[in-house]
Design a protein around this motif. Structure first.
Motif, PDB file in Angstrom:
ATOM      1  N   MET A   1       0.852  -1.173   0.000  1.00 40.51           N
ATOM      2  CA  MET A   1       0.000   0.000   0.000  1.00 40.51           C
ATOM      3  C   MET A   1       0.894   1.231   0.000  1.00 40.51           C
ATOM      4  N   SER A   2       0.788   2.022  -1.051  1.00 41.23           N
ATOM      5  CA  SER A   2       1.709   3.137  -1.241  1.00 41.23           C
ATOM      6  C   SER A   2       1.481   4.241  -0.229  1.00 41.23           C
ATOM      7  N   ASP A   3       2.567   4.970   0.112  1.00 35.40           N
ATOM      8  CA  ASP A   3       2.464   6.136   0.971  1.00 35.40           C
ATOM      9  C   ASP A   3       2.390   7.422   0.157  1.00 35.40           C
ATOM     10  N   GLU A   4       2.261   7.296  -1.149  1.00 40.10           N
ATOM     11  CA  GLU A   4       2.143   8.472  -1.991  1.00 40.10           C
ATOM     12  C   GLU A   4       0.738   9.051  -1.893  1.00 40.10           C
ATOM     13  N   PRO A   5       0.587  10.385  -1.795  1.00 39.92           N
ATOM     14  CA  PRO A   5      -0.749  10.962  -1.750  1.00 39.92           C
ATOM     15  C   PRO A   5      -1.485  10.663  -3.043  1.00 39.92           C
ATOM     16  N   ALA A   6      -2.689  10.157  -2.913  1.00 42.88           N
ATOM     17  CA  ALA A   6      -3.458   9.825  -4.108  1.00 42.88           C
ATOM     18  C   ALA A   6      -4.923  10.171  -3.905  1.00 42.88           C
ATOM     19  N   VAL A   7      -5.194  11.207  -3.092  1.00 46.32           N
ATOM     20  CA  VAL A   7      -6.564  11.585  -2.800  1.00 46.32           C
ATOM     21  C   VAL A   7      -6.796  13.003  -3.270  1.00 46.32           C
ATOM     22  N   ASP A   8      -7.759  13.203  -4.091  1.00 50.02           N
ATOM     23  CA  ASP A   8      -8.098  14.497  -4.646  1.00 50.02           C
ATOM     24  C   ASP A   8      -9.550  14.778  -4.313  1.00 50.02           C
ATOM     25  N   SER A   9      -9.792  15.824  -3.513  1.00 48.39           N
ATOM     26  CA  SER A   9     -11.141  16.089  -3.033  1.00 48.39           C
ATOM     27  C   SER A   9     -12.036  16.659  -4.121  1.00 48.39           C
ATOM     28  N   ASP A  10     -11.477  17.046  -5.251  1.00 47.41           N
ATOM     29  CA  ASP A  10     -12.272  17.685  -6.294  1.00 47.41           C
ATOM     30  C   ASP A  10     -12.754  16.715  -7.354  1.00 47.41           C
ATOM     31  N   LYS A  11     -12.276  15.474  -7.331  1.00 41.75           N
ATOM     32  CA  LYS A  11     -12.661  14.525  -8.372  1.00 41.75           C
ATOM     33  C   LYS A  11     -13.020  13.186  -7.773  1.00 41.75           C
ATOM     34  N   GLU A  12     -13.850  12.450  -8.488  1.00 49.43           N
ATOM     35  CA  GLU A  12     -14.359  11.173  -7.990  1.00 49.43           C
ATOM     36  C   GLU A  12     -13.562   9.999  -8.536  1.00 49.43           C
ATOM     37  N   TYR A  13     -13.591   8.914  -7.803  1.00 49.06           N
ATOM     38  CA  TYR A  13     -13.014   7.669  -8.267  1.00 49.06           C
ATOM     39  C   TYR A  13     -14.135   6.903  -8.969  1.00 49.06           C
TER      40      TYR A  13
ATOM     41  N   ILE B   1      -5.597   3.154   0.195  1.00 44.00           N
ATOM     42  CA  ILE B   1      -6.999   3.063   0.630  1.00 44.00           C
ATOM     43  C   ILE B   1      -7.623   4.456   0.605  1.00 44.00           C
ATOM     44  N   TYR B   2      -8.768   4.581  -0.029  1.00 44.30           N
ATOM     45  CA  TYR B   2      -9.470   5.863  -0.010  1.00 44.30           C
ATOM     46  C   TYR B   2     -10.870   5.739   0.590  1.00 44.30           C
ATOM     47  N   LYS B   3     -11.275   4.499   0.911  1.00 42.44           N
ATOM     48  CA  LYS B   3     -12.594   4.318   1.517  1.00 42.44           C
ATOM     49  C   LYS B   3     -12.643   2.964   2.193  1.00 42.44           C
ATOM     50  N   GLU B   4     -13.384   2.883   3.290  1.00 35.97           N
ATOM     51  CA  GLU B   4     -13.673   1.612   3.933  1.00 35.97           C
ATOM     52  C   GLU B   4     -15.165   1.561   4.229  1.00 35.97           C
ATOM     53  N   ALA B   5     -15.705   0.365   4.344  1.00 36.96           N
ATOM     54  CA  ALA B   5     -17.108   0.213   4.701  1.00 36.96           C
ATOM     55  C   ALA B   5     -17.312   0.773   6.102  1.00 36.96           C
ATOM     56  N   ASN B   6     -18.305   1.649   6.267  1.00 36.52           N
ATOM     57  CA  ASN B   6     -18.535   2.283   7.561  1.00 36.52           C
ATOM     58  C   ASN B   6     -20.010   2.607   7.750  1.00 36.52           C
ATOM     59  N   VAL B   7     -20.348   3.002   8.954  1.00 39.96           N
ATOM     60  CA  VAL B   7     -21.738   3.256   9.311  1.00 39.96           C
ATOM     61  C   VAL B   7     -22.295   4.480   8.595  1.00 39.96           C
ATOM     62  N   TYR B   8     -21.414   5.344   8.095  1.00 35.92           N
ATOM     63  CA  TYR B   8     -21.838   6.564   7.416  1.00 35.92           C
ATOM     64  C   TYR B   8     -22.043   6.326   5.925  1.00 35.92           C
TER      65      TYR B   8
ATOM     66  N   ARG C   1     -12.504  11.592   1.637  1.00 38.13           N
ATOM     67  CA  ARG C   1     -12.667  12.982   1.196  1.00 38.13           C
ATOM     68  C   ARG C   1     -13.962  13.603   1.667  1.00 38.13           C
ATOM     69  N   ASP C   2     -14.937  12.760   2.082  1.00 32.05           N
ATOM     70  CA  ASP C   2     -16.206  13.300   2.556  1.00 32.05           C
ATOM     71  C   ASP C   2     -16.103  13.907   3.946  1.00 32.05           C
ATOM     72  N   TYR C   3     -15.150  13.439   4.744  1.00 30.99           N
ATOM     73  CA  TYR C   3     -15.025  14.024   6.078  1.00 30.99           C
ATOM     74  C   TYR C   3     -13.674  14.691   6.314  1.00 30.99           C
ATOM     75  N   ILE C   4     -12.774  14.578   5.369  1.00 27.71           N
ATOM     76  CA  ILE C   4     -11.529  15.346   5.402  1.00 27.71           C
ATOM     77  C   ILE C   4     -11.362  15.967   4.024  1.00 27.71           C
ATOM     78  N   SER C   5     -11.753  17.189   3.882  1.00 24.37           N
ATOM     79  CA  SER C   5     -11.749  17.820   2.554  1.00 24.37           C
ATOM     80  C   SER C   5     -10.616  18.837   2.439  1.00 24.37           C
ATOM     81  N   LYS C   6     -10.089  18.932   1.230  1.00 22.95           N
ATOM     82  CA  LYS C   6      -9.089  19.947   0.872  1.00 22.95           C
ATOM     83  C   LYS C   6      -7.841  19.907   1.745  1.00 22.95           C
ATOM     84  N   ASN C   7      -7.472  18.696   2.147  1.00 27.75           N
ATOM     85  CA  ASN C   7      -6.234  18.540   2.912  1.00 27.75           C
ATOM     86  C   ASN C   7      -5.638  17.183   2.570  1.00 27.75           C
ATOM     87  N   ALA C   8      -4.805  17.157   1.548  1.00 26.66           N
ATOM     88  CA  ALA C   8      -4.263  15.900   1.036  1.00 26.66           C
ATOM     89  C   ALA C   8      -3.425  15.177   2.078  1.00 26.66           C
TER      90      ALA C   8
END
Length: 405
Positions: free
Chosen positions: A304-316, A361-368, A374-381
């Motif tokens: 699992m890479s430690d490179e930032p790969a999360v962009d709050s402005d675009k969808e997977y 990892i950009y998402k896990e199964a959760n109660v929400y 990106r839904d609960y941590i936005s604009k902070n890579a």
């Protein structure tokens, strides 16, 4: 007995290897057609998964990961993008996924819950970039989006062309309406826009669209949905891939890349078309210092890479989803290039199941409602990356806790 077993294993290894010996032994160039090809008629089955019962699963986590093809360790999944410049046995992963769907080896889906199957016609349309022309005011020509502006809405113009809308939820969200613009559910926005675009493409002439064909080089990422679980019988943490989907260039970025004089993509535009997100640099220009040390990644989680790969402005949003167990038969006979030993290639099924790739990892199964990071941590890579690591560590620590007394 041992000698017989040894000879059997040796012959099996030789039979599944690429025919490099032909290149070394032949005396005529006319006999080079089978170089680097798997022996004809050879059939190899994927290694069967062990049966697991609910009682044997101590705990499990469902995760979604993004595999960035800009990373060098992931190049075997991307290349070759020009399959005509290499031997016929070498093709990228996307080739086998598309070919498997077209040959009815396995179906393709619009979602990772496998409830909305893609029809043959829809699958072919996915592989064509179509964007409505914006139109130019006062040029005397009405084209593209100008038709909707004149009619007052998408629905009014499409009904004038003879389309009868079904009584479904997406119909109530006209793309030109305020309700659609205020819709906060990104998945519904993508789904509804896709359906409106499909209707428009089926009724409006090609002159209203900018079009381009899909190419293998357009694939920039893969999304892998999988389950991590602790097997009580095997007493180990295991990973089982459930779904895989290719993420390609958006239609807007595709045309920006095509029209760029330098030949490089302009990735600063908004998401659209296939809903891809990717870095600003094309895969050919990855810096040497960013090369992943693939050999050191022996642990499952180490890949699992430690490179930032999360962009709050675009969808997977992949072009399509494939139920991975259905694709194993095809992928077990599809081989990736092995840089360290050309005579012993790895099947894509082996690469994926053994996690010989770098992903975040950009998402896990959760109660929400399975919201992603990106839904609960936005604009902070940086914080998004740290949250991804926290999820990874949570699963790793859960395994370690099983050995605590």
């Amino acid at each position: 007995m041992r000698k017989s077993v040894f000879l059997l294993v040796l012959l099996l290894n030789l039979s599944i290897g690429f025919s490099q010996a032909n290149l070394l032994n032949t005396k005529s160039s006319y006999e080079l057609e089978t170089v680097s090809k798997i022996e004809e008629g050879a059939e190899f089955k994927p290694l069967d998964y062990a049966k697991v019962s609910d009682e044997d699963i101590v705990f499990s986590y469902t995760t979604w990961e993004v595999m960035d093809l800009n990373e060098r360790v992931n190049f075997p999944f991307l290349y070759p993008i020009d399959i005509y410049s290499v031997t016929p046995d070498r093709k990228p992963l996307i080739h086998y996924l598309i070919d498997g769907v077209r040959s009815f080896e396995f179906p393709a889906y619009f979602n990772d819950t496998f409830t909305e199957e893609i029809s043959d016609e829809e699958f072919e349309n996915i592989q064509v970039y179509k964007v409505l022309k914006p139109g130019v005011d006062a040029d005397g020509i009405t084209e593209g989006k100008e038709h909707f502006d004149i009619a007052g809405s998408w629905r009014a113009h499409l009904e004038s062309l003879g389309y009868e809308f079904p009584e479904e939820e997406w119909v109530t969200y006209d793309p030109s309406s305020t309700e659609f613009l205020e819709l906060e559910d990104n998945l519904k926005v993508d789904e509804y826009q896709r359906k409106w675009n499909a209707v428009a493409a089926s009724l409006m002439p090609d002159t209203d669209f900018n079009s381009a064909e899909f190419e293998y080089s357009d694939v920039r990422k893969y999304i892998i949905k999988g389950v991590w679980y602790f097997d009580r019988i095997a007493t180990e943490l295991k990973f089982r891939p459930i779904a895989i989907g290719p993420v390609a260039l958006s239609a807007e970025d595709k045309f920006a890349q095509t029209n760029d004089d330098t030949g490089s993509a302009d990735d600063s535009g908004d998401d659209g078309g296939f809903g891809a997100f990717f870095d600003d640099e094309p895969e050919e220009e990855v810096a040497e210092e960013e090369v992943a040390e693939e050999d050191s990644e022996t642990d499952s989680f180490a890949s699992m890479s430690d490179e930032p790969a999360v962009d709050s402005d675009k969808e997977y949003t992949p072009m399509f989803w494939v139920f991975y167990p259905e694709a194993r038969e095809v992928l077990s006979q599809a081989y990736a290039f092995n840089q360290k030993n050309m005579s012993k290639p790895f099947s894509f099924d082996r690469l994926i199941n053994s996690r010989r790739f770098s992903a975040t990892i950009y998402k896990e199964a959760n109660v929400y409602q399975d919201r992603d990071i990106r839904d609960y941590i936005s604009k902070n890579a940086l914080m998004q990356l740290l949250e991804s690591d926290r999820i990874k560590e949570k699963i790793r620590n859960k395994e370690q806790d099983m050995w605590s007394y």
